[in-house]
Structure formats: C-alpha cells, structure tokens
Design an enzyme around this catalytic site. Sequence first.
Site, PDB file in Angstrom:
ATOM      1  CD  GLU A  96      -3.528  -5.776   3.864  1.00  0.00           C
ATOM      2  OE1 GLU A  96      -4.391  -4.918   4.217  1.00  0.00           O
ATOM      3  OE2 GLU A  96      -2.380  -5.711   3.980  1.00  0.00           O
ATOM      4  CD  GLU A 121      -3.225  -0.647   2.221  1.00  0.00           C
ATOM      5  OE1 GLU A 121      -2.945   0.213   2.930  1.00  0.00           O
ATOM      6  OE2 GLU A 121      -4.086  -2.037   2.325  1.00  0.00           O
TER       7      GLU A 121
HETATM    8  C1  FCB Z   1      -4.539  -1.908   5.470  1.00  0.00           C
HETATM    9  C2  FCB Z   1      -2.965  -2.235   6.046  1.00  0.00           C
HETATM   10  C3  FCB Z   1      -3.004  -3.499   7.076  1.00  0.00           C
HETATM   11  C4  FCB Z   1      -4.226  -3.085   8.052  1.00  0.00           C
HETATM   12  C5  FCB Z   1      -5.728  -2.971   7.246  1.00  0.00           C
HETATM   13  C6  FCB Z   1      -6.823  -2.993   8.183  1.00  0.00           C
HETATM   14  O1  FCB Z   1      -4.354  -0.622   4.986  1.00  0.00           O
HETATM   15  O2  FCB Z   1      -2.485  -2.558   4.933  1.00  0.00           O
HETATM   16  O3  FCB Z   1      -2.035  -3.341   7.545  1.00  0.00           O
HETATM   17  O4  FCB Z   1      -4.061  -2.079   8.658  1.00  0.00           O
HETATM   18  O5  FCB Z   1      -5.444  -1.894   6.508  1.00  0.00           O
END
Ligand code: FCB
Length: 469
Positions: free
Chosen positions: A363, A175
Amino acid sequence: MTDRIPDPALLADRFPGDFLFGVATAAFQIEGAAKADGRKPSIWDAFSNMPGRVFGRHNGDVACDHYHRLEQDLDLIASLGVQAYRFSIAWPRVYPDGTGPINEKGLDFYDRLVDGLQARGIKAFATLYHWDLPLMLAGDGGWTARSTAYAFQRYARTTIARLGDRLDAVATFNEPWCSVWLSHLYGIHAPGERNMEAALHALHTTNLAHGLAVSAIREERPKLPVGIVINPMHVYAGSDTPADQAAAERAFDFHNGVFFGPIFKGAYPDTVLSALGERMPPIEDGDLALISQPLDWWGVNYYTPMRVADDPTEGAEFPATKPAPFVNQETTDIGWEIFPQALGDLIRTVNARYTLPDCYITENGACYNMGVEDGAVDDQPRLDYIADHLSVTADLIAEGYPMRGYFAWSLMDNFEWAEGYRMRFGIVHVDYDTQARTIKKSGLWYQSLARSFPKGNHGGSVGAEDRSS
Ligand code: FCB
C-alpha cells in the site's frame, strides 16, 4: 514534489521487467452487502453503527457495493493495465460466527473473484485479515483471547484449501500495528479499547494467529507464497538530543520491534519485555517458533513517517514519547506529512536490523478529496505523490533491495475506517449516490505506467513460482 506530469516511460525504465504494478483494496472498505448471503456482523459493523466512533456514523452496509458489482470492477482493474490485485477476504462471510459452520455462499463470492482475476490474467494477492473480526468472537474477548488465534487458523485453512490453487500470494494479516495498538490502546479503530493489558494480549494473539495460519497455509498449499503486510513506522527523532534519540529507539521497538522481532527473529524486543512483559499474556512453549517460521515475502504499507520526542513526564508509559513536529509542512487531505524519503530510510533500516525476504509495497497512496468536474478528476497532487514514492522505490531497487512490486492504495475511493467516506484515497473516484466510477488523472497516469509491464525477461519474483502443488 514535481511540478509537471512525471513521464511514465522514464519511470518505467527504472524498474525491472517483472516488477508488479497493482492496485489494492480491503473487503470491509468496498464490498457492502453487509447482510448478504449469510454474512454476519464484524467488529467494524458494531463499531461504525455506534455513535461517535466513525465520522458521520458512516458504515459498511453499502460501501462501493463491490459485492454486487464484481464483474464490472474486475473489468475496471483490467482496464487500468495492472498485473496484480490485492484484496482481502472477509472472515465473517466465510465463518459468520467466527467459528462453527462454514458459509459456502461467502466463499463462492471469492471463488468468483479469483476466477475473474484469472480470466483477466491478473495476479491475485489475498489478505486473510484486514480488520473485520467476526463480532461473535468479541464475546470471548476478540483478539485479546488466545482462542481467537485458533479460530483464525481454522478460517485460514478453510479459505486456502478452497481458493489457494488460484492465488499468487497470501498475507495473513494487514497492518497488525492497527489491529493491535490503534484498536486496543489508542481506541481509534474497532473495538475501540484504550487499555495496555488488552493491547498486549491482542499483540501476542495476533502474532500467534499469524504463525498458526502460516502452518495451516503451508499444509494446504506448500508452494503458495506466504507473507504478512506490516506498516512499519519510520521513526525520526525530533532532535539529536540523547533523550530524543533514545525515545526514537523505544518507539522503534514498540511500534515495529513487537512484530518484526517475533516474526523475523523469534523474540520480542528486550526493551518491551522489561517494560511491559509482566502485563503480557503467557508466551507458551512453541509460540515463538510458530511465529518465526520463514516467510516467502513481506509487504510494506507506507504513507508518512513518525516523528517522536522524549516524554519526560514522571511515570509515562513505555515507550514514553510524544509527537514531534513535521519537517515538511505539506500534508495530504487527511493531514499526513508528505515525506517520500522516509520510505527509503524505512526499507534500509528494517533490512539492516532483520533478515527479510522479498518485499512488495502493498500500500502507498494519498488522500485528496477533489471531486468530478466535467467528467474528470484532476488529482495532480496524488499523481505526484505516487510518482515520488515510486522514484524512491526505483532507488531502492538500484541499491539492491528486493522490491518486487507496488500496489497503489487504492483502486477506488472507499470506507476510510474512522474517517468514513469523507477521505478519498482512490485512483478511481466513486460517486456514492450513483456508484459511478471515474478514473482520476492519477489513475490514467498509473495506467500508462502499468501498461508497459511486464517487459523484458527477468526472473525471481514470488508470483513467478510454480504453484501447481
Ligand atoms: C491503511 C489501511 C488501509 C487504508 C489506508 C489509507 O492503514 O491498511 O485499509 O485505510 O491505510
């Protein structure tokens, strides 16, 4: 939202047999052991120990104590029936000063981690940078300094030389939107800057560091699948007025184009260059060629869409947008709008605009803070959230998009950055007093889904490649 427990077998039928189900974490959020075996502070140690930055002044000193509970946590991952584990490597364990001497004991920990995954037959997806920049590098300007990109390249080379033979995939960054804009423009994440020049420098240094690392990784392990994990915003205009539509386009370029453009097209968006280019650092000959080297895969992290309206304020800084209201008023406990269809719209949009390689959802998950009652955690809304987003993922596969895997965020509750430990994303509950782990209802459901994979005999995912060289 579904009103009953979605049948994992019906969902499983909609995925190819080699689709990877995994769980994800990041070093700073779970490891603790902040001073163990030669580790020195990262910018997140400094930031979280400073009052007013992180909820309750929580820090990463202990976190989930994963560093000391590695074997039992690996057993936990195995018990969930998943085929892959996404974790990050802490640069401040490997090079405690960012540059300078290597810390073998730090690498030893990740040696044990990847060996432990191999022993359990779980694929290893490593991320090299999940926000824990060695604090010493802040003395040179941190991510705003071009020299940090070269320090990152060296760290990447060392780490992959040591661990690459047992990795199934590596991502350079997690990210970059967060480590660039959220950290240097919006001031929410470490180092907490609120400055456009600083952010623009961090932007180019980060992209350059990605490119330099890709080169180093390929030199060390030519067959190791290399990618990057991005959290693209799916931008919806708040209305269909031309002003809001144009605002959404600017937002796309600013939040997504500054990463996708250099990486997948070899150029920053023209709109960004004309609005902000003079404040960017020099882009040196060869930078964009390095940054745009073809990748084997990319990761998408998705939680919620971005809704924007035009900000008509005179002199408003690019992209001159302001937030537009949610369409679904239902949010998770962290206040993020639940809108699964945006995951589908996002994947269609970025694939229409760029030529992208195989994609993993690296994620996705939901924040719900319910605790343990009678030995169980009833987190039905998280289960529904994951099921609904997997259903969208299955639709994308049916449409022909190369979605190869899904990693639930997160394996377990952990240090949620500026929110500290109060916001819980785990499919496993962590009691921070006792460090007891309790698999939540969502985790048991995910287990029954994951356990039915791999099935059949489909080819083509990066994890299936020969990595012997
Ligand atoms: C993302 C992050 C991860 C976690 C989630 C909820 O932005 O990559 O580390 O904090 O959000």
